[in-house]
Design a protein around this motif. Structure first.
Motif, PDB file in Angstrom:
ATOM      1  N   SER A  12       2.886  -1.565  -8.577  1.00  0.00           N
ATOM      2  CA  SER A  12       3.919  -1.150  -8.065  1.00  0.00           C
ATOM      3  C   SER A  12       4.938  -2.300  -7.657  1.00  0.00           C
ATOM      4  CB  SER A  12       3.764  -0.431  -6.455  1.00  0.00           C
ATOM      5  OG  SER A  12       2.845   0.688  -6.895  1.00  0.00           O
ATOM      6  N   GLY A  13       4.575  -3.771  -7.768  1.00  0.00           N
ATOM      7  CA  GLY A  13       5.055  -4.731  -7.651  1.00  0.00           C
ATOM      8  C   GLY A  13       5.153  -4.760  -5.884  1.00  0.00           C
ATOM      9  N   ILE A  14       4.158  -4.555  -5.383  1.00  0.00           N
ATOM     10  CA  ILE A  14       4.437  -4.424  -3.869  1.00  0.00           C
ATOM     11  C   ILE A  14       3.302  -5.424  -3.210  1.00  0.00           C
ATOM     12  CG2 ILE A  14       3.943  -3.231  -1.805  1.00  0.00           C
ATOM     13  CD1 ILE A  14       5.101  -0.720  -3.235  1.00  0.00           C
ATOM     14  N   ASP A  15       3.800  -6.417  -2.308  1.00  0.00           N
ATOM     15  CA  ASP A  15       3.008  -7.651  -1.917  1.00  0.00           C
ATOM     16  C   ASP A  15       3.108  -7.805  -0.442  1.00  0.00           C
ATOM     17  OD1 ASP A  15       5.316  -8.722  -1.510  1.00  0.00           O
ATOM     18  OD2 ASP A  15       5.073 -10.329  -2.744  1.00  0.00           O
ATOM     19  N   ASN A  16       3.636  -6.737   0.290  1.00  0.00           N
ATOM     20  CA  ASN A  16       3.934  -6.700   1.922  1.00  0.00           C
ATOM     21  C   ASN A  16       3.102  -5.752   2.521  1.00  0.00           C
ATOM     22  OD1 ASN A  16       5.462  -4.552   0.718  1.00  0.00           O
ATOM     23  ND2 ASN A  16       6.656  -4.210   2.539  1.00  0.00           N
ATOM     24  N   ALA A  25       7.026   0.057   0.222  1.00  0.00           N
ATOM     25  CA  ALA A  25       8.461   0.482  -0.414  1.00  0.00           C
ATOM     26  C   ALA A  25       9.312   0.844   0.428  1.00  0.00           C
ATOM     27  CB  ALA A  25       8.097   1.256  -1.696  1.00  0.00           C
ATOM     28  N   ALA A  26       9.316   1.684   1.507  1.00  0.00           N
ATOM     29  CA  ALA A  26      10.453   2.024   2.290  1.00  0.00           C
ATOM     30  C   ALA A  26      10.857   0.790   3.098  1.00  0.00           C
ATOM     31  CB  ALA A  26       9.976   3.300   2.967  1.00  0.00           C
ATOM     32  N   GLY A  27      10.038  -0.060   3.286  1.00  0.00           N
ATOM     33  CA  GLY A  27      10.490  -1.293   4.143  1.00  0.00           C
ATOM     34  C   GLY A  27       9.366  -1.560   5.142  1.00  0.00           C
TER      35      GLY A  27
END
Length: 303
Positions: free
Chosen positions: A177-181, A152-154
């Protein structure tokens, strides 16, 4: 005889330890503690878990009868069974910053995350945000909260854990979380690191949170004291030339932050920077504000 590096190039170790304190946030609080137990709030549920370090008496004894769930240990304080005073959902969605994750009642007194790690999450968030898409490796990543904080922090995160179930839970948390990276790897940490070294891959930040004892997917045995030095050496090889950090955390009564710090200093002789070390703890959300030390850490940072 020259050692091949100068004292100025070695990381600096502060004389004094840091105590990283986690205080209550919206979805979690250490409500009270004492008599070898702690009373915690997870979302709206009150939970009692054993904690031998709580040698004092509870400050708010009337609250304990309101607990929704209690963990009864068997032959040690890790394994055991949950006893419910009221029906509880299988999962409870919680959040810390941009990371959303499910708390679960496991058979090892944990709730699928470690709240005291919030102090490390805050530090990781700041460290990752200071770089442009740094490559982050999270070894022994468990259910992935630290991975999600970094993503989330990049950060471009690789999450490694030998447990297929833990990685499945981490993927569920990422979806929440909607995070896919995040790249998800089910593998023995040491085996993965060795392969990455052979491939010439490098990382700008590495997180190590090894257990006291564990087994890999192919039966590999992990023992904290015997195997950590080699793995730290391998991780030192994986750091990029302009790497930002290497963080190690350990839950073991016989280890210390000082020992972890000197291990990092020994394995990172030419890196410069600083190695902070100390203890992670929870602060009671009460006027007494009792504190429980729960794990030890050391973290090298380039700055």
């Amino acid at each position: 005889m020259s050692l091949g590096y100068t004292r100025a190039m070695s990381p600096r170790l502060p004389d004094q330890p840091l105590i990283l304190r986690t205080r209550a946030w919206d979805d979690y609080a250490l409500v009270d503690s004492g008599d070898g137990r702690k009373l915690e709030r997870y979302g709206q549920a009150l939970v009692v878990r054993p904690e031998p370090q709580c040698l004092w008496s509870p400050a708010q004894p009337d609250l304990w009868s309101r607990a929704d769930a209690m963990f009864d240990p068997t032959d040690d304080d890790e394994a055991g069974n949950w006893r419910f005073n009221r029906p509880q959902p299988e999962m409870t969605e919680l959040a810390w910053g941009a990371a959303r994750f499910n708390a679960r009642f496991t058979n090892f007194r944990h709730l699928a995350f470690f709240p005291e790690q919030a102090a490390n999450w805050e530090w990781l968030k700041t460290a990752v945000e200071a770089r442009e898409q740094p490559r982050i490796l999270n070894l022994f990543g468990y259910t992935g909260v630290a991975s999600l904080v970094c993503a989330a922090a990049g950060g471009e995160v690789t999450h490694v854990d030998a447990s297929k179930k833990s990685v499945a839970y981490a993927k569920e948390n990422a979806a929440l979380s909607g995070i896919d990276n995040v790249r998800w790897i089910v593998e023995d940490a040491r085996k993965f690191v060795q392969r990455e070294i052979r491939r010439g891959n490098r990382y700008d930040g590495i997180i190590l949170d090894p257990p006291k004892y564990g087994r890999g997917p192919d039966g590999q045995v992990w023992r904290l004291f015997e195997d950590t030095p080699e793995l730290v050496s391998l991780c030192a090889e994986l750091l990029s030339d302009d790497a930002a950090f290497l963080l190690i955390n350990a839950y073991a009564a016989r280890i210390s932050g000082m020992a972890l710090a000197h291990l990092l200093a020994d394995r990172l002789p030419g890196r410069g920077g600083v190695i902070d070390w100390g203890e992670l703890g929870l602060v009671e959300d009460s006027p007494r504000a009792a504190e429980i030390g729960l794990s030890f850490f050391a973290r090298w940072s380039a700055a």
